[in-house]
Structures are given as structure tokens and as C-alpha cells.
Design a protein around this motif. Structure first.
Motif, PDB file in Angstrom:
ATOM      1  N   ALA A   1       0.833  -1.203   0.000  1.00 15.37           N
ATOM      2  CA  ALA A   1       0.000   0.000   0.000  1.00 15.37           C
ATOM      3  C   ALA A   1       0.871   1.257   0.000  1.00 15.37           C
ATOM      4  N   PRO A   2       0.537   2.239  -0.824  1.00 24.90           N
ATOM      5  CA  PRO A   2       1.333   3.473  -0.850  1.00 24.90           C
ATOM      6  C   PRO A   2       1.176   4.264   0.436  1.00 24.90           C
ATOM      7  N   LYS A   3       2.207   4.997   0.790  1.00 18.43           N
ATOM      8  CA  LYS A   3       2.161   5.868   1.954  1.00 18.43           C
ATOM      9  C   LYS A   3       1.906   7.300   1.490  1.00 18.43           C
ATOM     10  N   GLY A   4       1.230   8.072   2.349  1.00 18.24           N
ATOM     11  CA  GLY A   4       1.044   9.478   2.024  1.00 18.24           C
ATOM     12  C   GLY A   4      -0.368   9.961   2.265  1.00 18.24           C
ATOM     13  N   GLY A   5      -0.579  11.258   2.052  1.00 18.51           N
ATOM     14  CA  GLY A   5      -1.899  11.849   2.123  1.00 18.51           C
ATOM     15  C   GLY A   5      -2.378  12.138   3.536  1.00 18.51           C
ATOM     16  N   GLU A   6      -3.583  12.652   3.605  1.00 22.96           N
ATOM     17  CA  GLU A   6      -4.217  12.992   4.875  1.00 22.96           C
ATOM     18  C   GLU A   6      -5.616  12.423   4.910  1.00 22.96           C
ATOM     19  N   ALA A   7      -5.994  11.862   6.038  1.00 24.02           N
ATOM     20  CA  ALA A   7      -7.360  11.400   6.277  1.00 24.02           C
ATOM     21  C   ALA A   7      -7.942  12.202   7.429  1.00 24.02           C
ATOM     22  N   ARG A   8      -9.169  12.680   7.229  1.00 26.13           N
ATOM     23  CA  ARG A   8      -9.808  13.519   8.235  1.00 26.13           C
ATOM     24  C   ARG A   8     -11.029  12.804   8.801  1.00 26.13           C
ATOM     25  N   PHE A   9     -11.182  12.927  10.130  1.00 26.22           N
ATOM     26  CA  PHE A   9     -12.263  12.252  10.836  1.00 26.22           C
ATOM     27  C   PHE A   9     -13.011  13.248  11.712  1.00 26.22           C
ATOM     28  N   ALA A  10     -14.174  12.808  12.183  1.00 25.75           N
ATOM     29  CA  ALA A  10     -14.960  13.607  13.119  1.00 25.75           C
ATOM     30  C   ALA A  10     -14.913  12.970  14.497  1.00 25.75           C
ATOM     31  N   ALA A  11     -14.864  13.799  15.498  1.00 24.81           N
ATOM     32  CA  ALA A  11     -15.018  13.369  16.888  1.00 24.81           C
ATOM     33  C   ALA A  11     -16.108  14.239  17.511  1.00 24.81           C
ATOM     34  N   ILE A  12     -16.761  13.721  18.522  1.00 25.71           N
ATOM     35  CA  ILE A  12     -17.891  14.428  19.125  1.00 25.71           C
ATOM     36  C   ILE A  12     -17.502  14.931  20.513  1.00 25.71           C
TER      37      ILE A  12
ATOM     38  N   ASN B   1      -0.780   3.643   6.836  1.00 25.61           N
ATOM     39  CA  ASN B   1      -0.340   4.088   5.516  1.00 25.61           C
ATOM     40  C   ASN B   1      -0.520   5.578   5.267  1.00 25.61           C
ATOM     41  N   VAL B   2      -1.355   6.238   6.066  1.00 24.56           N
ATOM     42  CA  VAL B   2      -1.687   7.639   5.831  1.00 24.56           C
ATOM     43  C   VAL B   2      -0.707   8.537   6.589  1.00 24.56           C
ATOM     44  N   ASP B   3      -0.222   9.564   5.913  1.00 20.97           N
ATOM     45  CA  ASP B   3       0.784  10.435   6.531  1.00 20.97           C
ATOM     46  C   ASP B   3       0.224  11.250   7.688  1.00 20.97           C
ATOM     47  N   ARG B   4      -0.981  11.770   7.511  1.00 20.30           N
ATOM     48  CA  ARG B   4      -1.585  12.604   8.557  1.00 20.30           C
ATOM     49  C   ARG B   4      -3.014  12.161   8.836  1.00 20.30           C
ATOM     50  N   LEU B   5      -3.338  12.115  10.113  1.00 21.10           N
ATOM     51  CA  LEU B   5      -4.684  11.820  10.574  1.00 21.10           C
ATOM     52  C   LEU B   5      -5.171  13.026  11.362  1.00 21.10           C
ATOM     53  N   ARG B   6      -6.276  13.601  10.914  1.00 19.07           N
ATOM     54  CA  ARG B   6      -6.814  14.788  11.586  1.00 19.07           C
ATOM     55  C   ARG B   6      -8.202  14.468  12.136  1.00 19.07           C
ATOM     56  N   TYR B   7      -8.407  14.821  13.406  1.00 21.41           N
ATOM     57  CA  TYR B   7      -9.706  14.657  14.049  1.00 21.41           C
ATOM     58  C   TYR B   7     -10.244  16.038  14.398  1.00 21.41           C
ATOM     59  N   ASP B   8     -11.387  16.396  13.795  1.00 23.66           N
ATOM     60  CA  ASP B   8     -12.065  17.650  14.123  1.00 23.66           C
ATOM     61  C   ASP B   8     -13.255  17.339  15.019  1.00 23.66           C
ATOM     62  N   TYR B   9     -13.456  18.185  16.013  1.00 27.43           N
ATOM     63  CA  TYR B   9     -14.526  17.958  16.989  1.00 27.43           C
ATOM     64  C   TYR B   9     -15.788  18.727  16.608  1.00 27.43           C
ATOM     65  N   TYR B  10     -16.940  18.043  16.761  1.00 25.87           N
ATOM     66  CA  TYR B  10     -18.245  18.629  16.465  1.00 25.87           C
ATOM     67  C   TYR B  10     -19.153  18.483  17.684  1.00 25.87           C
ATOM     68  N   ARG B  11     -20.153  19.349  17.732  1.00 31.96           N
ATOM     69  CA  ARG B  11     -21.034  19.395  18.894  1.00 31.96           C
ATOM     70  C   ARG B  11     -21.824  18.100  19.053  1.00 31.96           C
ATOM     71  N   ASP B  12     -22.378  17.574  17.954  1.00 39.77           N
ATOM     72  CA  ASP B  12     -23.160  16.343  18.026  1.00 39.77           C
ATOM     73  C   ASP B  12     -23.116  15.643  16.669  1.00 39.77           C
ATOM     74  N   VAL B  13     -23.736  14.459  16.600  1.00 43.59           N
ATOM     75  CA  VAL B  13     -23.635  13.642  15.395  1.00 43.59           C
ATOM     76  C   VAL B  13     -24.374  14.250  14.216  1.00 43.59           C
ATOM     77  N   THR B  14     -25.426  15.034  14.482  1.00 42.96           N
ATOM     78  CA  THR B  14     -26.164  15.664  13.387  1.00 42.96           C
ATOM     79  C   THR B  14     -25.304  16.709  12.694  1.00 42.96           C
ATOM     80  N   VAL B  15     -24.660  17.547  13.487  1.00 38.81           N
ATOM     81  CA  VAL B  15     -23.751  18.549  12.912  1.00 38.81           C
ATOM     82  C   VAL B  15     -22.607  17.860  12.178  1.00 38.81           C
ATOM     83  N   ALA B  16     -22.111  16.773  12.751  1.00 36.30           N
ATOM     84  CA  ALA B  16     -20.994  16.054  12.141  1.00 36.30           C
ATOM     85  C   ALA B  16     -21.385  15.475  10.786  1.00 36.30           C
TER      86      ALA B  16
END
Length: 619
Positions: free
Chosen positions: A58-69, A255-270
Motif C-alpha cells: 500500500a502506498p504511503k502518504g496523504g491525509e485522512a480527516r475524521f470527526a469526533a464528538i 499508511n496515511v501520513d496525517r490523521l486529523r480529528y475535528d470535533y463537532y457538537r453532536d452527530v447531526t452537525v458532524a
């Protein structure tokens, strides 16, 4: 922060529901081995190159973004204070690591080899010479000894339960540590210890391990914290110099170079943020959202994929959980009665679009689930405990109440009222009250997500027909977690995830010792000597056949105590993602492994072009 066997280790990408096991007789008994299994032999031999469910190229690189509550206020995930940052567990490596395509086998990670005594009274780990913390210092036996001591004495209460049968830990040399166990059968202990995160003694010994902290800790894992803003986001960067990147157990992962977690108020907003492209991948746990919430242009144009991934892991138990510490819920007839007011069939039709199967076992979706009446082998386990168990454990196959129509629901209400009257409650002025004190029957359901209101409120209306007042209170995630840890609730929604090889974690779930220990997973407050003995028998099971029998017996005891009003389960994971990922074609029995995914450069380029074109059209 626990995966599979509820071990205390990292999970780099969002944890999927579901999340068990230890110790095998290896070809050379008592000789150092690369891995061990709870029963039988590990699937992967000494010379294996990688797990079969990963892409080693698997290639290495890039950014994956996730949501946290909610929010976060600590980088210490090992105690019960504060809200740990999403993904923080990836900083800390463990002695061994599990595969996802076996019931429970573990292979060396920080440990180069593992040596289990012939009589299973001890286990010795030899550390890899190349294992390093992020500050460049070697991981040594002193770090292992320090980690065990600080986790057991100052960490979450779960560690004290997990490590209760470790009698002694000793340093044999700079790279070897021996754990000696107290007398008694506990087949899991070698790998329970193997799941231990190894912490830097140099870093932690001068700090308060019981406190919250936003100082970036020294870890040893494949990622480091790159930047963060408390309560808003955290970004992890893959460590190109990670010492373990070429190990067979790590090849094709991270495999992903950067993992970003952004926080949201609740699951609906997310969810709305996901549809706007603010993050990339979403594990969906709400049936209605899966059925109706993804009707947006990016999905119809193929920019977003919406996939299900089947798995073979036990579903565990989700349900409305009683707090037996409350006098109101100490009578099992009351607990049994309230279940008749929950109309799962109506909820499944009207709220869940028919996606779910009713939960009835604490080990559904597996051979571990108790079905029908007890088998002769199960009776042999249960019979010595007959006096401490409800009679129906022996005579009745447990099934949660159901109602295919209004007539059956009315019949259920009548059964509930009969049980409530037997428990000493009567109707007065259209309210259910205690026949002796006149106290009304009322309690509070505590929830942390507004999503649960649409499920809880119909239940509350049904209870109202029985004269019962159930208040539904939604609080923020921090308050919810604090109240859960201190058992300050009447009823909550809870999930007990289970594995294919249950063991020591059942003590934290159900034992009397854990019932009044703040922060434990015995949230219902169960204290039952028969259950204690059944849990011990599960831990001591000598082979797979006896394990299955003993878990089924435990399942029956839990069912018969009416600890929860069972909810539902599905045998697959629901994942929506912007189409820039590649992933292996093989899905292991434990379910999809997001840490094996990668950013596909061609897909990412095409996605970027399409989104740019779409943006131009909207100007």
C-alpha cells in the motif's frame, strides 16, 4: 482505547463496535515463540511476512480527516480523568499485538519473543533491540516494570482487575521481563500482559500520572502529535523513522501520513460537515441516517461511497441498562416488567427502516450465544449454582418481549402490570405508586446524544401508559462520562462489546469486585456470586469447547437477571467515505480494519478535480 479483547492499546482510526483471548501450547512447549493463541496454534508461522488482510505494498502518504464528538482535555488515556483526545492511543505501543482474522492470537510487537512456562505459571518477554521511544531512547525492561506498576496503581480501575492475578514482575536483564502469576487457572494472562502499553519511565516518573495533561507525551507508536487546539482538533503525523514499520505485524498498516480529528457538537452537525466535505470518512451507527441521511449530490455523482462490510465478531449487548444500585431496580420483577413496554418491532419499522435484528444474547452473532434450553454440558456448569440463579435459567429459553401489532403490545402491558403488582406497585390516580409508601414510580434515562431521544421518547410514552414516569435527560459528553464513571444514573444506554474469546474482561463487566469501583464497566452494579463463579470458569476454560459451553452458561445467567432491556444489532459495519481511499479486498472476521486503508493518489487527484469543478459551477 481498547481493541478486540478490550486491550489497552492504540486504535489509530475510529473504533468500530464490536471489539479477546490468550495462551497456546506452541510446538516447542516452554520455548520462546513469535506468537501465541488462546487455544490451539497461531495462524501465522514464524516466518510470516504480513497479515493476510492487508496490502503490504500500500502506498504511503496523504491525509485522512475524521470527526469526533464533544471535546478533549487530556493526552493521558490511561486514567479515568478528563476526555482523552481521539486517536491518542496510537502513540503507545504494546508488548504484543492481535491479528484480526483469528479468535485470539497475538504476535510480538515491542516483544521479540514470548516464553510461556510449561505449567502456564509465568510468561517471559524478550524485547526487540530496535524498539525505541519517540525521544530516541531504547525501550527497556525498566520501562515495562514501570508501566505495569503505574497502570495498576494509578491507572484506570480496569487495570487492577486485569492484572489482579499477576503475583510478581521481575527484570531478568535489560531486555527480558518475567511475569509470574498467582495460583489458579487463567489461560489469558500471558496475552493480557502482552496487551499492556509500554510507557516511558523517563518521561512519566516525574509527572502526575493520575492527572489530565495536554503536554505531548513521549510514545513509541507509528504516529506523533503534530499540532492541536484543545477541544477543537488534533493532527497526528506518521513517523517516518518509526522503529517498527518493517515488522510483519505492521506491514501494510499505518499508511496515511496525517490523521486529523475535528470535533463537532453532536452527530447531526458532524453528518452535515461530512456531506460538505469537511472530513473524509464516517462510520455510521444511526440506521435512519444510513437510510435517509446521505441523499446528497456527492453520493449520486460517485464522489462519496457508501459501503457495508460484513464481519463475524459477536455483537455484544446494547440496551437500556438498569442501575441495580438504585433501590427502585433491585427487584428483578420490576426489571423484567419494564422490558414489556419497549416496542422494538415498532422502532425497527418506523425508526430504523427494518435494518436491525433484535438482541437477545450478550454474545449474539456467534457460537457463544445461548439458545434454547441448556444443553447437558451447560447444565453441568450451571447445576452447582442453582440456588444462586433464577429458576428460569434452567427451565425457559430467554426471549425479549416482542409485539408484532397493537394487540400483542396491549398483552405485553398486561404482563408488565402483573409483574409490577407482584413487586408491590399499584395504580392510584392513573399513576403507578408503591403500595406501602405511596411513592410514584419515576426515574431518569440519561443519554449523551440527542439522536437517542427519538428512540427513548416512544419508550417513555409506553411507560406512561403503565403509570410510570421516565424523564429523558440529554447531557454533554463530559458530564455524561463523569456521571457514568461515578454510577450517578438510574438508566443509561450502554454497549458491552464482546469478543470471540471472552475472558478476563468479563470480571470488569460483571464481577462483584467491580460493582462499586468507580470507572469500572460493571455499570449495572451486578453482585451475584453465581455470576462471579461463572466468570471465573470462563477465564479458566482449558480449550475452545469448554470455553463455548461456559460462556453460554454465563450468557444464561446474565439473561435471567434482567440487567438490560435489549436493543438490536447488525452483522456488518456501515462506512461512508469520500472516494480517495484504497482498501484490501479481504475483510477479516473481526471486521473492517481502517488502519489498513490508504490514500489512492489517482483517486485523490480525480476527486480534487471534480470537487474544484463543482465549486466553480456554484460561483
Amino acid at each position: 482505547m481498547m481493541r478486540a479483547k478490550y486491550r489497552f492499546r492504540r486504535k489509530v482510526w475510529p473504533v468500530l463496535l464490536g471489539f479477546i483471548c490468550v495462551l497456546s501450547i506452541n510446538p516447542a512447549i516452554g520455548a520462546p515463540a513469535h506468537g501465541i493463541a488462546l487455544h490451539g496454534q497461531p495462524k501465522y508461522g514464524l516466518d510470516f511476512k504480513h497479515f493476510s488482510y492487508v496490502n503490504p505494498d500500500a502506498p504511503k502518504g496523504g491525509e485522512a480527516r475524521f470527526a469526533a464528538i464533544g471535546s478533549f482535555d487530556t493526552f493521558n488515556p490511561f486514567n479515568i480523568k478528563g476526555q482523552a483526545a481521539a486517536g491518542i492511543g496510537q502513540l503507545f505501543e504494546t508488548l504484543m499485538t492481535s491479528s484480526a482474522d483469528e479468535p485470539f492470537s497475538e504476535y510480538g510487537l515491542i516483544a521479540e519473543s514470548v516464553d510461556v512456562a510449561d505449567d502456564r505459571s509465568s510468561v517471559t518477554f524478550k524485547l526487540r533491540p530496535q524498539a525505541r521511544f519517540h525521544d530516541g531512547s531504547a525501550i527497556t525492561a525498566d520501562d515495562v516494570l514501570f508501566s505495569f506498576d503505574v497502570l495498576k496503581t494509578k491507572g484506570s480501575p480496569a487495570y487492577r482487575l486485569y492484572y489482579a492475578n499477576v503475583a510478581k514482575v521481575e527484570k531478568l536483564d535489560e531486555r527480558q521481563v518475567k511475569f509470574t502469576f498467582s495460583a489458579g487457572e487463567n489461560r489469558e494472562l500471558p496475552l493480557i500482559v502482552g496487551q499492556m502499553s509500554v510507557l516511558s519511565k523517563k518521561y512519566w516518573e516525574s509527572r502526575d500520572f493520575t492527572a489530565t495533561t495536554l503536554d505531548v507525551p513521549v510514545g513509541s507508536g507509528p504516529y506523533r502529535i503534530e499540532r492541536f487546539e484543545p477541544g477543537r482538533f488534533i493532527v497526528f503525523k506518521r513517523d517516518e523513522n518509526y522503529w517498527g514499520k518493517d515488522l510483519p505485524v505492521q506491514r501494510g498498516l499505518h499508511n496515511v501520513d496525517r490523521l486529523r480529528y475535528d470535533y463537532y457538537r453532536d452527530v447531526t452537525v458532524a453528518l452535515e460537515a461530512f456531506k460538505a466535505g469537511s472530513y473524509d470518512i464516517r462510520v455510521e451507527n444511526v440506521a435512519k441516517q444510513w437510510a435517509t441521511g446521505y441523499d446528497f449530490p456527492a453520493l449520486s455523482k460517485g464522489l462519496v461511497k457508501k459501503e457495508t462490510f460484513a464481519h463475524q465478531r459477536p455483537s455484544g449487548m446494547q440496551g437500556f441498562a438498569y442501575n441495580l444500585r438504585r433501590p427502585l431496580f433491585q427487584d428483578p420483577k420490576i426489571r423484567q416488567a419494564l422490558a414489556y413496554a419497549f416496542d422494538f418491532e415498532w422502532s425497527n419499522r418506523n425508526l430504523f427502516h427494518g435494518q436491525y435484528t433484535r438482541a437477545r444474547s450478550y454474545f449474539d452473532n456467534s457460537e457463544l450465544a445461548a439458545r434454547g434450553l441448556p444443553s447437558p454440558d451447560e447444565l453441568a456448569v450451571l447445576e452447582p449454582l442453582r440456588k444462586e440463579l433464577p429458576p428460569e435459567v434452567f427451565t425457559t429459553a430467554y426471549e425479549p418481549p416482542s409485539a408484532k401489532d397493537d394487540a400483542e403490545l396491549r398483552s405485553n402491558f398486561q404482563k408488565a402490570l402483573q409483574l409490577l403488582q407482584e413487586a408491590g406497585w399499584v395504580f392510584r390516580d392513573r399513576k403507578l405508586v408503591n403500595a406501602k409508601t405511596g411513592e410514584p414510580f419515576r426515574f431518569e434515562l440519561l443519554i449523551a446524544e440527542p439522536t437517542w431521544e427519538r428512540i427513548a421518547l416512544p419508550f417513555a410514552r409506553n411507560l406512561e401508559r403503565l403509570g410510570i414516569e421516565m424523564a429523558v435527560r440529554t447531557v454533554d459528553s463530559a458530564q455524561y462520562e463523569n456521571r457514568e464513571r461515578s454510577f450517578d444514573f438510574d438508566m443509561i444506554v450502554n454497549v458491552w462489546g464482546q469478543s470471540l474469546s471472552p475472558g478476563n474482561e468479563q470480571r470488569e463487566f460483571w464481577s462483584s469486585a467491580a460493582a462499586n469501583q468507580p470507572g469500572s464497566r460493571n455499570l449495572v452494579g451486578l453482585k451475584n456470586s453465581a455470576v462471579d463463579q461463572l466468570v471465573d470458569s470462563v477465564v479458566a476454560a482449558p480449550d475452545r469447547t469448554s470455553l463455548v459451553t461456559r460462556v453460554r452458561a454465563l450468557d444464561r445467567a446474565l439473561q435471567g437477571n434482567y440487567l438490560v432491556i435489549p436493543h438490536w444489532h447488525i452483522p456488518y459495519d456501515r462506512i461512508a467515505f469520500w472516494d480517495k481511499f484504497g482498501y484490501p479486498t479481504t475483510v477479516p472476521m473481526q471486521g473492517v480494519q481502517l488502519e489498513s486503508w490508504w490514500i489512492d493518489p489517482k483517486k485523490e487527484k480525480v476527486l480534487g478535480q471534480q470537487r474544484s469543478s463543482q465549486l466553480e459551477k456554484t460561483k
